[in-house]
Design a protein around this motif. Sequence first.
Motif, PDB file in Angstrom:
ATOM      1  N   ARG A  72      44.317  57.100  16.975  1.00 52.07           N
ATOM      2  CA  ARG A  72      44.785  57.569  15.668  1.00 52.07           C
ATOM      3  C   ARG A  72      46.048  56.827  15.243  1.00 52.07           C
ATOM      4  N   ARG A  75      45.004  53.387  14.055  1.00 56.14           N
ATOM      5  CA  ARG A  75      44.456  53.476  12.701  1.00 56.14           C
ATOM      6  C   ARG A  75      45.566  53.690  11.676  1.00 56.14           C
ATOM      7  N   LYS A  76      46.558  54.498  12.012  1.00 57.94           N
ATOM      8  CA  LYS A  76      47.631  54.809  11.073  1.00 57.94           C
ATOM      9  C   LYS A  76      48.417  53.573  10.689  1.00 57.94           C
ATOM     10  N   ALA A 132      39.603  50.916   9.611  1.00 56.85           N
ATOM     11  CA  ALA A 132      40.353  52.073   9.119  1.00 56.85           C
ATOM     12  C   ALA A 132      39.912  52.487   7.723  1.00 56.85           C
ATOM     13  N   THR A 316      34.605  58.346  17.207  1.00 57.77           N
ATOM     14  CA  THR A 316      34.667  58.401  15.746  1.00 57.77           C
ATOM     15  C   THR A 316      34.147  57.100  15.157  1.00 57.77           C
ATOM     16  N   GLN A 319      36.670  54.226  15.538  1.00 56.74           N
ATOM     17  CA  GLN A 319      36.617  53.592  16.840  1.00 56.74           C
ATOM     18  C   GLN A 319      35.363  52.745  16.995  1.00 56.74           C
ATOM     19  N   GLU A 404      43.649  61.478  23.918  1.00 60.72           N
ATOM     20  CA  GLU A 404      43.929  62.550  22.969  1.00 60.72           C
ATOM     21  C   GLU A 404      42.624  63.154  22.452  1.00 60.72           C
ATOM     22  N   GLU A 407      40.070  62.892  16.544  1.00 60.43           N
ATOM     23  CA  GLU A 407      40.867  63.087  15.340  1.00 60.43           C
ATOM     24  C   GLU A 407      40.234  64.084  14.375  1.00 60.43           C
ATOM     25  N   ASP A 408      38.899  64.001  14.206  1.00 64.77           N
ATOM     26  CA  ASP A 408      38.247  64.842  13.208  1.00 64.77           C
ATOM     27  C   ASP A 408      37.391  65.933  13.834  1.00 64.77           C
TER      28      ASP A 408
END
Length: 454
Positions: A72, A75-76, A132, A316, A319, A404, A407-408
């Motif tokens: 994440r 991506r950010k 992204a 995701t 990814q 982690e 994310e979604d």
Amino acid sequence: MLSNDSPPGLDYVVLRIVIFSLIGIGVLMAFSASMATSQAESGTFWGEAIRQVVMVAFGLVMFWLALRTPPRVIRKYSGAFLLLSIVLLIVVLTPLGTGRDSVGSQSWIDLGPVSIQPSEIARIAIALYGAAVLAGQRFGMHGFQTFQRCWRDAFVRYSAVATLMLVLIVAQGDMGMAASFAIVAGFTLFFAGINSKVFLILVPFVLAGVIWVFSSGGFRSARFHTFFDALTGHIADTQEDGYQTYQGFLSLADGGVAGVGLGQSRAKWSYLPEARNDFVFAIVGEELGLWGGLLVIVLFAALLLFGIRTAMRAQTQFQALAAATLTTAVVSQAFFNISYVIGLLPVTGIQLPMISAGGSAAVVTIGAMGILCNIARHEPEQVSAMQNYGRPLFDRLLWIPEPEPIEDAPRPKGGRRRADGTGRPRSSRPQPEFGPAVTQRRSGHPHSVPTPRR
């Protein structure tokens, strides 16, 4: 493709083995292929090799940092990374850029003992940025009736940014890297689901560009003429335009099946130009023979297989897109390099990833492979295995934290989501007989309160 019942973490393990094997071969070739040029430039046989080892060490540090960084976060900050690469592409066109007089393309920025090639950074930046912005998008979902709707489409915005960066690379005069960058951008759009008819529209423009290069004269046109000569088995000019290709063929022929032995190449002693960079595969074939060359090809084929497999099993869509694009970016570059060394394509000057001697190229490529391995260790099956059996030894030795959560992934009511996105996190420790613990917070401190089983 391997079956779905393969053991968890297989992609993560195999990718590390393949990447470290390629890096190891690259270090060996750096010591062998750079002896002549290093002695001529610095008076010592190992100057270039030691410099390459230092750059590989920096690359391994980037690999480690990439493994520790959550997807994440990658991506950010992909947009900021892209902006940095665009700035570098502009700076290299100023008087700060070098290379026009020596190699015919203004592609490097000299920073004292280190040179940066912004186009190498741009290839990775456009891949991550595309993953992204295109994740979760559908081609043509906003329509193209008006400019506002057209610009709202993520595919249009991505294509516009990629075109701008491609123009900046072409302005450097580095056509080989421009073609490699265009392929990366194309693969990103392909994996994101763009209509294949769009690529058919581009075919006439690509053919027109090839015809223009072939007929415009200069060293690029000569490379095409040498390529066609090589296909017929006869290089007319073996002393000028066809010299490098001809010497590469001789190196591969001298190696035979078993090779002349590590460090015993004759071509590297000022016979084969760019023996440590563009034509390092010829030195591999000469010293390690047919089996050494096949080993390199098999390693890149394994990288392609398990990189795409990682993309198919990713958590995701971001990814998945990142894994697929980074994999094809490195493997396609290797394909172009090996192909022109053995005479299947015109010489383009593209380096062999992780094997050719290069400063910023080695750091950027190894760091990108760290992102690929990070995505592999975030596969749901691998995450579940870590929760039940703990982190693998490699992760524990290098202080790489647990993955982690997705994310979604939806949060289940009354509890936290597990790292594979399916529910409450499980502990590798056995649970007590009275059932799972419920975590409560009192005065800001967590306390585990056992709940009887009903």
